[in-house]
Design a protein around this motif. Structure first.
Motif, short mmCIF file in Angstrom:
data_model
loop_
_atom_site.label_atom_id
_atom_site.label_comp_id
_atom_site.label_asym_id
_atom_site.label_seq_id
_atom_site.Cartn_x
_atom_site.Cartn_y
_atom_site.Cartn_z
N MET A 11 9.43 3.36 7.94
CA MET A 11 10.64 3.14 8.72
C MET A 11 11.18 1.72 8.48
O MET A 11 12.39 1.52 8.36
CB MET A 11 10.37 3.34 10.21
CG MET A 11 10.26 4.80 10.63
SD MET A 11 11.79 5.74 10.41
CE MET A 11 12.87 4.97 11.62
N THR A 12 10.28 0.75 8.39
CA THR A 12 10.71 -0.62 8.12
C THR A 12 11.43 -0.72 6.78
O THR A 12 12.52 -1.31 6.68
CB THR A 12 9.49 -1.57 8.12
OG1 THR A 12 8.85 -1.51 9.40
CG2 THR A 12 9.91 -2.99 7.83
N VAL A 13 10.84 -0.11 5.76
CA VAL A 13 11.45 -0.13 4.42
C VAL A 13 12.79 0.60 4.44
O VAL A 13 13.81 0.12 3.93
CB VAL A 13 10.51 0.50 3.38
CG1 VAL A 13 11.22 0.67 2.04
CG2 VAL A 13 9.25 -0.34 3.22
N GLY A 14 12.80 1.79 5.05
CA GLY A 14 14.02 2.61 5.07
C GLY A 14 15.16 1.96 5.82
O GLY A 14 16.30 1.95 5.34
N GLU B 206 0.83 -1.21 0.00
CA GLU B 206 0.00 0.00 0.00
C GLU B 206 0.86 1.26 0.00
O GLU B 206 0.52 2.25 -0.66
CB GLU B 206 -0.93 0.00 1.22
CG GLU B 206 -2.07 -1.00 1.10
CD GLU B 206 -2.85 -1.14 2.39
OE1 GLU B 206 -4.01 -1.58 2.33
OE2 GLU B 206 -2.31 -0.82 3.47
N LEU B 207 1.98 1.21 0.72
CA LEU B 207 2.87 2.36 0.74
C LEU B 207 3.45 2.63 -0.64
O LEU B 207 3.49 3.77 -1.11
CB LEU B 207 4.00 2.12 1.75
CG LEU B 207 5.08 3.20 1.82
CD1 LEU B 207 4.50 4.53 2.27
CD2 LEU B 207 6.20 2.77 2.77
N LYS C 268 6.77 10.80 -3.49
CA LYS C 268 7.95 11.66 -3.39
C LYS C 268 8.63 11.51 -2.04
O LYS C 268 9.86 11.47 -1.95
CB LYS C 268 7.55 13.12 -3.62
CG LYS C 268 7.15 13.45 -5.05
CD LYS C 268 6.81 14.92 -5.21
CE LYS C 268 6.42 15.26 -6.64
NZ LYS C 268 6.08 16.70 -6.80
N GLN C 269 7.82 11.43 -0.97
CA GLN C 269 8.40 11.21 0.36
C GLN C 269 9.16 9.89 0.40
O GLN C 269 10.23 9.79 1.01
CB GLN C 269 7.29 11.19 1.43
CG GLN C 269 6.71 12.56 1.74
CD GLN C 269 5.48 12.87 0.94
OE1 GLN C 269 5.42 12.60 -0.26
NE2 GLN C 269 4.48 13.46 1.58
N LEU C 270 8.62 8.86 -0.25
CA LEU C 270 9.26 7.55 -0.23
C LEU C 270 10.60 7.59 -0.96
O LEU C 270 11.60 7.05 -0.48
CB LEU C 270 8.34 6.51 -0.88
CG LEU C 270 8.80 5.05 -0.83
CD1 LEU C 270 8.92 4.59 0.62
CD2 LEU C 270 7.82 4.16 -1.60
N ILE C 271 10.63 8.25 -2.12
CA ILE C 271 11.88 8.35 -2.89
C ILE C 271 12.92 9.12 -2.10
O ILE C 271 14.09 8.71 -1.99
CB ILE C 271 11.62 9.02 -4.24
CG1 ILE C 271 10.76 8.11 -5.12
CG2 ILE C 271 12.94 9.33 -4.95
CD1 ILE C 271 10.28 8.76 -6.40
#
Length: 394
Positions: free
Chosen positions: A323-326, A180-181, A189-192
């Motif tokens: 945070m988990t992904v990062g 979903e994220l 954009k925040q994710l990139i």
């Protein structure tokens, strides 16, 4: 885990793996005990680096959010310094063949301190708002903030909860899954930017410099190279303290920009010192200065900001997943650098550090073009800033 158990409970339970890892490594009768202990160390580090920055971001007032977030990195640098000092042979502490095992009981002391202190700390008000409601969050906030600021902070949390609603990819305020994220266009954009800032920390070359620093000091005829490396740890702590002081006044983007400029010239100088070493006698001293420069510029830029930037730019509904992904990407990049750098060093000398000249140049460009300033802003205000970021997303 932090999403379901809360920030405090997750950190408290994490001590189980901390204690087990210390015992397994220090008292291992066979090598595979230490291997299991190292796996537990990875669990401890992964949980702590994901949950602590989130907790710090969620309990801190907006005006000092950067300074509080930087305290996580300050704790890491102090821990590195303590471990370096204890393991430096010339200091006659625990850096000997007979005493090294006792090093692994030092984290046990830290774990007991956390077990004693953390239960008296309030739970994250954002977490309580999402799981137990407004009144539970208010009780936590009343322990953290002046009473006249509580209502405004609650409104900010409410805005976070509803920040991603209205999108076809949202889940109506519940915690997002990883899929979903990645599908949510409003947060792309925040994710990139968040992922790239995580990569900044590892591809800055800081681990490569720490791996190589003792060799640099040895080549420069420093009397005690291991002690000199420990002194780099002292510099790291001092600069991080200054970063705590100026994070909320100078701003994240400003510090990142200047740190990448400094890292670019430090790595360029380090490379030139290796190339010109056969021709000039002072190049070893120049390499020591350049190595110190890398430590300084890393400490007040990506070393601090990478840990808390995701918790700062994502709304509550996406924060834990982001945070988990990062953090996964951060540690994966850490492994990649650690695995590849010795081979890079073997086959590319004296041009090894040119790769970090290139990464510093790229990250400088990315910071100037695509990283918005976030100091003193709510999540809703930061989302508006991201609308203006000229980053193409499909």
């Amino acid at each position: 885990i932090g999403r379901y158990c809360g920030r405090r409970a997750t950190l408290l339970w994490n001590n189980v793996f901390l204690f087990l890892s210390s015992v397994l490594i220090a008292l291992a009768p066979e090598w595979w005990y230490q291997a299991i202990g190292r796996i537990f160390v990875g669990i401890v580090a992964g949980v702590a680096t994901a949950v602590v920055p989130t907790y710090f971001s969620e309990i801190s007032p907006i005006a000092v959010r950067g300074a509080v977030g930087t305290m996580h990195q300050l704790g890491i640098t102090v821990g590195i310094l303590v471990s370096q000092a204890l393991s430096t042979p010339s200091l006659n502490l625990l850096g000997s063949v007979d005493m090294w095992k006792w090093l692994f009981f030092v984290p046990v002391v830290c774990g007991f301190l956390e077990l004693l202190i953390l239960p008296f700390c309030p739970e994250s008000p954002s977490y309580l708002y999402a799981t137990q409601g407004k009144e539970a969050a208010r009780q936590s906030l009343e322990r953290l903030l002046p009473r006249d600021s509580v209502d405004q902070y609650l409104e900010n949390i409410k805005a976070e909860v509803f920040a991603t609603r209205g999108s076809s990819d949202s889940n109506d305020g519940g915690s997002m899954t990883v899929m979903e994220l990645f599908r949510n266009k409003k947060l792309r954009k925040q994710l990139i930017v968040g992922i790239t800032v995580q990569l900044m920390m590892q591809f800055s070359g800081i681990d490569a410099v720490f791996y190589y620093s003792t060799t640099v000091f040895y080549q420069a005829d420093v009397a005690d190279p291991e002690l000199a490396t420990t002194c780099l740890g002292i510099i790291n702590v001092i600069v991080t303290i200054f970063a705590v002081k100026y994070m909320d006044s100078a701003g994240r983007k400003t510090l990142l920009t200047y740190s990448w400029v400094g890292l670019f010239f430090s790595f360029l100088t380090l490379t030139l010192s290796f190339i010109l070493k056969p021709y000039f006698g002072c190049m070893d001293q120049l390499s020591v200065a350049a190595t110190t420069g890398v430590i300084i510029f890393f400490a007040f830029g990506p070393g601090c900001i990478a840990w808390f930037i995701i918790a700062e730019i994502f709304p509550l509904t996406a924060r834990d997943t982001a945070m988990t992904v990062g953090i996964f990407i951060n540690w994966a990049a850490n492994w990649l650098v650690a695995f590849t750098f010795p081979h890079l060093l073997e086959y590319t000398q004296p041009f090894t550090f040119l790769v970090f000249v290139a990464t510093a140049a790229f990250f400088l460009f990315f910071t100037v073009q695509f990283v918005p300033e976030t100091k003193g802003m709510t999540v809703a205000e930061i989302a508006e800033e991201f609308h203006e970021v000229p980053l193409y997303t499909c």
